[in-house]
Design an enzyme around this catalytic site. Structure first.
Site, PDB file in Angstrom:
ATOM      1  CE  LYS A  14     -12.704   5.424   0.309  1.00 48.36           C
ATOM      2  NZ  LYS A  14     -13.975   5.587  -0.584  1.00 48.36           N
TER       3      LYS A  14
ATOM      4  CG  HIS B 236      -1.903  -0.932   1.166  1.00 49.58           C
ATOM      5  ND1 HIS B 236      -1.788  -2.433   0.846  1.00 49.58           N
ATOM      6  CD2 HIS B 236      -3.638  -0.915   1.139  1.00 49.58           C
ATOM      7  CE1 HIS B 236      -2.965  -3.041   0.764  1.00 49.58           C
ATOM      8  NE2 HIS B 236      -3.879  -2.170   0.836  1.00 49.58           N
TER       9      HIS B 236
END
Length: 884
Positions: free
Chosen positions: A554, A126
């Protein structure tokens, strides 16, 4: 922070200052010092400004300041890590100390637990690690020099000599380009991963297991409960650069590293075990293992252990040649049959160990030999178990095409869920393949089939553990799991029959708030299907489920994400108990609190009861990989932490009010926070525009720090943006919004006074507050206002920023009232000191970054502007540490 810790920071800072003066001149040094002193002084006086007029600075001076403060932040991190290593060496692992305080952790209970448990830190690529490998190498050099300096005698010139070497390394760091010239490739990410495995995991993991074995009096037992995993090269979700070739490259390079490690260790053991059969007796098994006289040196005729190790070396060299196409740099003395499996190699090592134990040399069976045996149990011939991952939407389209071409179903995508599942179960019940060799499939479908084929081939060559799990992103229905089985079936990874078998474990990833809420229902329906239930039974009656921290945050904000993860896991645990299925959880945590970051120990301890009953897998991502595993001592402490926390959670559980009446209050808190967060992020007109203009999102997208695009699609919607750039951008702008927004309003609605008792009785709630507290301490509303000043629509910017600031104040007040503290992190002085020592430099970098972004948006698109912004992103990330 102790005076000794501060002394190391001052030492590295002084050496950096000398390098700046010598390389850039007195004027440059005076500029850096003037800004530094003023920034530190204003922070000390609580003014919170950076002491520079960025709009008036020439670009060359801005770049100089950015480089100086970025490198200082990196050096401060090295000094911090050095202090942590020193404490670990002096006091022992904090994890081990915690275990010693729990008398209920008996050898019998620990042995029974570890025998069936599995702990896997899974390294991912990531993209929040902004440092080049060249920078990381220099940082490792400085770290090693500090360790040497620690033990060097004060009475000699050794410390002075080490200081010269430190300055030399810092000079190289100063003159090394901070930014990558080209975007990092998947192969680069694999190589970065391998450096961590070679430096920390290969030598360190066996040592961790031996320390834990000694602590619980399990000496002599080898249980493969601790193993590394990797996504690098196999995670295709939204990354078109991951392919069958990258999966093949990852597995082969990992095998090369571990096989060469085994060869080196066999050679080193041969140097150690010089025992003569004139002086010792050996077992018949060892005699059978010994190389024949014509294959050894004439000096080794009476050295049975060396002769046995010569044989082992020859077989391992042949194994390397069989798997990788080339033997080792140090060739074997004779040609031998390769080992068919890691177990065969382990059996030979056990023969050597048993002979030593049975003939009065038990202590020689410890040490290097035992560490090698532990390594073989953990790493096999593949080093780290690879996962493959793909988005369920891609699977859906690929399966639809396969069904259509085979004439099995014309309109699969139009079917309702129940009809889809029924169709897929029928296809899984028989051996007829859907794939035709006479059809040219779409590129997407062909790629999915090729990945499955490659996984099958790698498992055949390198062992079943080489590729172990198939993770499904955006899993929301039972058919998402069944579609994966269909693709596996086409490659021979799913075998139909009365007792179906799968050679990969199918792992659904639930990552939105709604998916977490429905996860137990989805898995219950999946278990209801006889073929699925039989498949789980054939895989040890264990089902793994992955929990998405980043996307759920999120989607619903920090408070709601944490509660829905906690309650979702609790429901899945209950489901498993009802169905007689062992549930193991894979936690998709990131570095930042907004992506599940924070203390691993506290997070595992705060999981619902029995959530770690069968072990745990955790992603280790971005800059956290280097900070937790880049240095061997800290890496070992990180591994111990995972095991220790799970042991305590399962064998010495603590009552948590979140499981009882407190859960009702937490559910209400979560719902109120969800409304507040969604109201700002998804229901405020043009909030996407505000986010893109008030953070360096676009600049981050230009950084060459990862092989994967920032968004899964070309859509500008926040829903389609990856969680990593979402969190990373807010961190750079010092808002840290994903780590706290919504809690303040929610706490006010349910009543702060009602939450105070819960803080004392719920480890889950305390951990939630502690992580939020750290985020708030790193945030800065004055700096956030500077970024908001970049938004073109000034009225919107003022309105949104006013809402953010008001909620920040509410959240801070609520956190302090609930925790009973006068100031943030008052209960964690070491962390507070560490953050305070960095913030003056991070703040300066932020002010410089804002001005460079303004210049770029006003039309200056020069290389100096671009590189200055990107260097500042690097520096801010280093200063904040867990920023993405």
């Amino acid at each position: 922070m102790s005076s000794e810790d501060r002394a190391y920071i001052r030492l590295l800072g002084r050496l950096l200052g000398e390098v700046v003066r010598e390389q850039q001149g007195d004027a440059a040094f005076e500029l850096v010092e003037r800004v530094r002193r003023r920034s530190v002084g204003e922070h000390r006086d609580g003014l919170g400004e950076a002491g520079l007029d960025a709009p008036g600075l020439p670009q060359a001076e801005m770049r100089l300041l950015i480089r100086a403060f970025s490198i200082f932040s990196q050096l401060a991190n090295i000094a911090d890590d050095h202090a942590l290593r020193r404490e670990t060496r002096l006091l022992g692992s904090g994890a081990a100390q915690r275990l010693e305080l729990h008398p209920g952790l008996t050898a019998k209970r620990v042995r029974a637990y570890l025998k069936d448990a599995c702990f896997v830190p899974v390294i991912t690529a990531h993209p929040t690690e902004v440092r080049r490998k060249s920078i990381l190498d220099r940082e490792n050099e400085i770290s090693d020099l500090l360790d040497r300096r620690e033990v060097a005698s004060i009475q000699t010139t050794e410390r002075d000599e080490i200081d010269v070497q430190l300055k030399r390394a810092i000079r190289v760091l100063w003159q090394t380009r901070m930014l990558r010239a080209d975007r990092i490739t998947v192969a680069d990410e694999i190589e970065n991963n391998l450096a961590i495995f070679a430096r920390t995991f290969l030598p360190g993991l066996p040592l961790v297991k031996r320390r834990l074995a000694h602590l619980f009096k399990l000496d002599g037992e080898i249980m493969a409960y601790l193993r590394p995993g990797s996504w690098v090269g196999g995670d295709r979700d939204g990354n078109p650069n991951v392919s069958p070739d990258t999966l093949d490259y990852a597995v082969r390079r990992q095998a090369e590293i571990v096989l060469d490690h085994y060869l080196n260790e066999i050679h080193a053991l041969g140097a150690e075990l010089s025992l003569s059969d004139y002086l010792v007796t050996v077992s018949d098994g060892l005699k059978a293992l010994m190389a024949t006289p014509d294959h050894i040196s004439s000096q080794q005729g009476d050295e049975p252990y060396r002769r046995a190790l010569v044989s082992c070396y020859a077989r391992m060299a042949a194994t390397r040649a069989r798997l990788l196409g080339a033997g080792p740099a140090r060739p074997a003395r004779f040609a031998a049959e390769p080992y068919a499996t890691p177990e065969a190699f382990a059996a030979d090592l056990e023969v050597i160990a048993a002979s030593l134990r049975d003939n009065g040399s038990a202590d020689l069976a410890e040490g290097r030999l035992l560490n090698l045996r532990e390594a073989v149990a953990a790493f096999g011939f593949h080093l780290a178990a690879m996962d493959v991952r793909q988005n369920s939407d891609v699977h859906e389209r690929a399966v639809a095409e396969l069904l259509k071409v085979a004439g099995a179903a014309e309109g699969y995508l139009a079917l309702e869920e129940e009809a889809r599942a029924a169709l897929l179960l029928r296809e899984l019940a028989h051996a007829r393949p859907l794939r035709s060799p006479y059809t040219r499939y779409s590129a997407e479908t062909a790629r999915e089939l090729a990945i499955a084929d490659k996984a099958s081939a790698l498992k055949h060559g390198f062992g079943e553990g080489a590729v172990a799990q198939y993770v499904i992103s955006k899993a929301a229905t039972p058919s998402d799991l069944l579609e994966t089985a269909i693709l596996m079936k086409e490659a021979g990874l799913f075998l139909p029959g009365d007792v179906p078998r799968a050679r990969l474990r199918i792992v659904p990833l639930f990552e939105t708030i709604e998916d977490l809420r429905q996860s137990a229902t989805v898995m219950g329906t999946y278990f209801d299907a006889p073929p699925a239930r039989a498949l789980v039974a054939a895989q040890g009656n264990l089902q793994e489920v992955m929990i998405g921290y980043s996307d759920s945050n999120k989607d619903g904000g920090y408070t709601t994400s944490n509660w829905e993860i906690y309650s979702g896991i609790a429901r899945l645990v209950r489901l498993g108990k009802e169905r007689g299925i062992a549930m193991r959880f894979f936690h998709g945590r990131g570095g930042a609190v907004g992506r599940g970051g924070g203390s691993s120990f506290d997070a595992i301890r705060a999981l619902p009861g029995e959530a770690s009953a069968h072990g745990i897998r955790i992603t280790e991502q971005g800059e956290v990989v280097a900070s937790k595993y880049g240095e061997p001592d800290i890496g070992q402490a990180s591994l111990e932490t995972i095991v220790a926390a799970a042991l305590l959670a399962e064998l010495s559980p603590q009552d948590d009010a979140a499981d009882g009446e407190g859960g009702v209050l937490l559910a209400a808190l979560s719902e109120a926070a969800f409304r507040a967060y969604r109201g700002l992020v998804y229901e405020t007109a043009n909030f996407e525009t505000y986010f893109r203009q008030a953070t360096p999102l676009l600049e981050i997208a230009d950084l060459k720090i990862g092989s994967r695009p920032a968004s899964r699609t070309r859509s500008p919607k926040i829903e389609d943006l990856r969680a990593i750039p979402w969190v990373f951008s807010w961190s750079q702008a010092r808002v840290m919004l994903p780590g706290w927004f919504g809690f303040g309003m929610a706490a006010a609605q349910v009543g702060v006074e009602n939450l105070k008792p819960l803080y004392k009785t719920s480890a889950f709630f305390r951990t939630t507050i502690a992580n939020m507290e750290m985020v708030l301490a790193k945030s800065s509303m004055p700096i956030a206002r500077r970024y908001a000043g970049l938004v073109e629509d000034r009225d919107m910017a003022k309105a949104v920023m006013a809402r953010i600031e008001a909620e920040w104040r509410l959240t801070r007040e609520a956190v302090l009232a609930i925790s009973g503290q006068a100031d943030l992190l008052a209960g964690n002085p070491r962390l507070l000191d560490s953050i305070k020592s960095r913030l003056p430099y991070v703040d300066a970098l932020n002010y410089l970054q804002v001005d460079l972004m303004r210049r770029r948006r006003e039309g200056d698109d020069s290389f100096d502007i671009h590189s200055g912004i990107h260097m500042s992103i690097n520096g801010v990330a280093a200063g904040l540490r867990n920023s993405g």
